[in-house]
Write an enzyme that holds these catalytic residues in place. Sequence first.
Site, PDB file in Angstrom:
ATOM      1  N   ARG A 264      78.986  53.189  63.151  1.00 27.16           N
ATOM      2  CA  ARG A 264      79.973  54.188  63.530  1.00 27.16           C
ATOM      3  C   ARG A 264      81.328  53.485  63.631  1.00 27.16           C
ATOM      4  O   ARG A 264      81.410  52.346  64.118  1.00 27.16           O
ATOM      5  CB  ARG A 264      79.624  54.818  64.885  1.00 27.16           C
ATOM      6  CG  ARG A 264      78.576  55.914  64.806  1.00 27.16           C
ATOM      7  CD  ARG A 264      79.082  57.143  64.048  1.00 27.16           C
ATOM      8  NE  ARG A 264      78.088  58.200  63.987  1.00 27.16           N
ATOM      9  CZ  ARG A 264      77.219  58.368  62.992  1.00 27.16           C
ATOM     10  NH1 ARG A 264      77.197  57.526  61.972  1.00 27.16           N
ATOM     11  NH2 ARG A 264      76.380  59.379  63.013  1.00 27.16           N
ATOM     12  N   GLU A 293      87.747  59.985  60.970  1.00 27.59           N
ATOM     13  CA  GLU A 293      87.349  60.347  59.601  1.00 27.59           C
ATOM     14  C   GLU A 293      87.788  61.766  59.292  1.00 27.59           C
ATOM     15  O   GLU A 293      87.625  62.640  60.161  1.00 27.59           O
ATOM     16  CB  GLU A 293      85.832  60.228  59.457  1.00 27.59           C
ATOM     17  CG  GLU A 293      85.353  58.798  59.637  1.00 27.59           C
ATOM     18  CD  GLU A 293      83.835  58.651  59.600  1.00 27.59           C
ATOM     19  OE1 GLU A 293      83.134  59.647  59.335  1.00 27.59           O
ATOM     20  OE2 GLU A 293      83.350  57.543  59.845  1.00 27.59           O
ATOM     21  N   HIS A 315      82.047  57.339  54.313  1.00 27.05           N
ATOM     22  CA  HIS A 315      80.872  57.612  55.144  1.00 27.05           C
ATOM     23  C   HIS A 315      79.741  58.128  54.239  1.00 27.05           C
ATOM     24  O   HIS A 315      79.269  59.247  54.368  1.00 27.05           O
ATOM     25  CB  HIS A 315      81.189  58.631  56.252  1.00 27.05           C
ATOM     26  CG  HIS A 315      80.228  58.547  57.407  1.00 27.05           C
ATOM     27  ND1 HIS A 315      80.594  58.802  58.709  1.00 27.05           N
ATOM     28  CD2 HIS A 315      78.907  58.240  57.444  1.00 27.05           C
ATOM     29  CE1 HIS A 315      79.547  58.660  59.493  1.00 27.05           C
ATOM     30  NE2 HIS A 315      78.508  58.319  58.750  1.00 27.05           N
TER      31      HIS A 315
HETATM   32  C1  GLV Z   1      75.264  59.145  59.309  1.00 26.50           C
HETATM   33  O1  GLV Z   1      76.169  58.446  59.646  1.00 26.50           O
HETATM   34  C2  GLV Z   1      74.184  59.457  60.147  1.00 26.50           C
HETATM   35  O2  GLV Z   1      74.245  59.206  61.348  1.00 26.50           O
HETATM   36  O3  GLV Z   1      73.191  59.986  59.635  1.00 26.50           O
END
Ligand code: GLV
Length: 368
Positions: A264, A293, A315
């Site tokens: 994260r 983001e 991401h």
């Molecule tokens: C993506 O970042 C997730 O947590 O699945």
Amino acid sequence: MKRIFATSRIGDPAENRLREHGYELEVFQGPEAPPKTLIIEKVKSGIDALITTLRDPIDAEIFEVGKGSLKVVAQIAVGFDNINRADANKYKIPFTNTADVLTEATAEFGFFMLGMLARKMYSSERLVRDGKWPSWHPFLPFLGDEVTGKTIAIIGTGRIGLAMIKKCSGFDMNILCYDPAYQNHNYIASIQAVMDLRHATGVQKERTWIKYVELEEAMRGADYVSIHVPLLLDIETDKPTYHFINEKMLKLMKPTAYLVNTSRGPVVDEKALAKALKDKVIAGAALDVFEKEPLPADSPLLDPEIADRTRLFHHFASGGQITRLSVDPDKGMAGRTAQAVIDVLEGNYGGDPAKMPYVVNKEAFEEK
Ligand code: GLV
């Protein structure tokens, strides 16, 4: 008829599965996240299930208007830092995630990010595309750093950290492990046994090793540092991970070392990282997640001066077709999300959320 609101599309197969179960499914078409006010409006209208993404802040405000009607929040992600667990528990609403099905995809992407960064693949392709490749040369215009035979620190040895270890061991890497909360010594012993066998049988020339160490040893000893911890704030744990990678940590790293983050964004202090990259405190970073983001245009990480040593992704680590969209709950995030909703709405597992495999906050339903 049971009603579901999804804050995002989750793909035809999983959406159809929910409709085939006789549910009325309303989907916010996006592609951006809906405003929180819309989620509140939908929950207030009496929906039975809410499907969320990591972009939706889910807290007491939502649970309050869902009192008596909202039965489950199903998140299409493994991370759930956007969902206030204490609030969900207070209102006794189960929430679910999509662990396991994205483990390998996320780890392989993390490994590819590492390779792309260290071997300067982006700079190499730019050279070709921009017509700036003058001639083959032993070391000009630049060289990369090998991965094989190097040492990686895996910070966080949960599911994805362990999968990353598996990938790295296949590339003959030595592995330093650190986890503030969870250690899997059996897995590490198995990897060492595989490493030993590869060496003994001649598959691998040098003998490699893996071990748990203290944080400082991991940060100092690694050529690569890969982050695999959840985002935890100090209000929810005595082992917070917010800005875990800060100026002090970056300074522990070798000037030749690289940082990879697929966990994260807020786990890394981006300002400190951008400065460390600019001052060459470390050699480079590959990031799939950001404090904010999408990454704002004025982010210091976009500084052209550090573009050669900074790889940035949207991401995307779990973004494989099967991983994201398969309707099979054992393969796809969408399939698992749909199954999680079905489990709750159809009262599977005796209707006990504590027994449902995808429910995260089981503690709210366990008998004391
Ligand atoms: C993506 O970042 C997730 O947590 O699945």
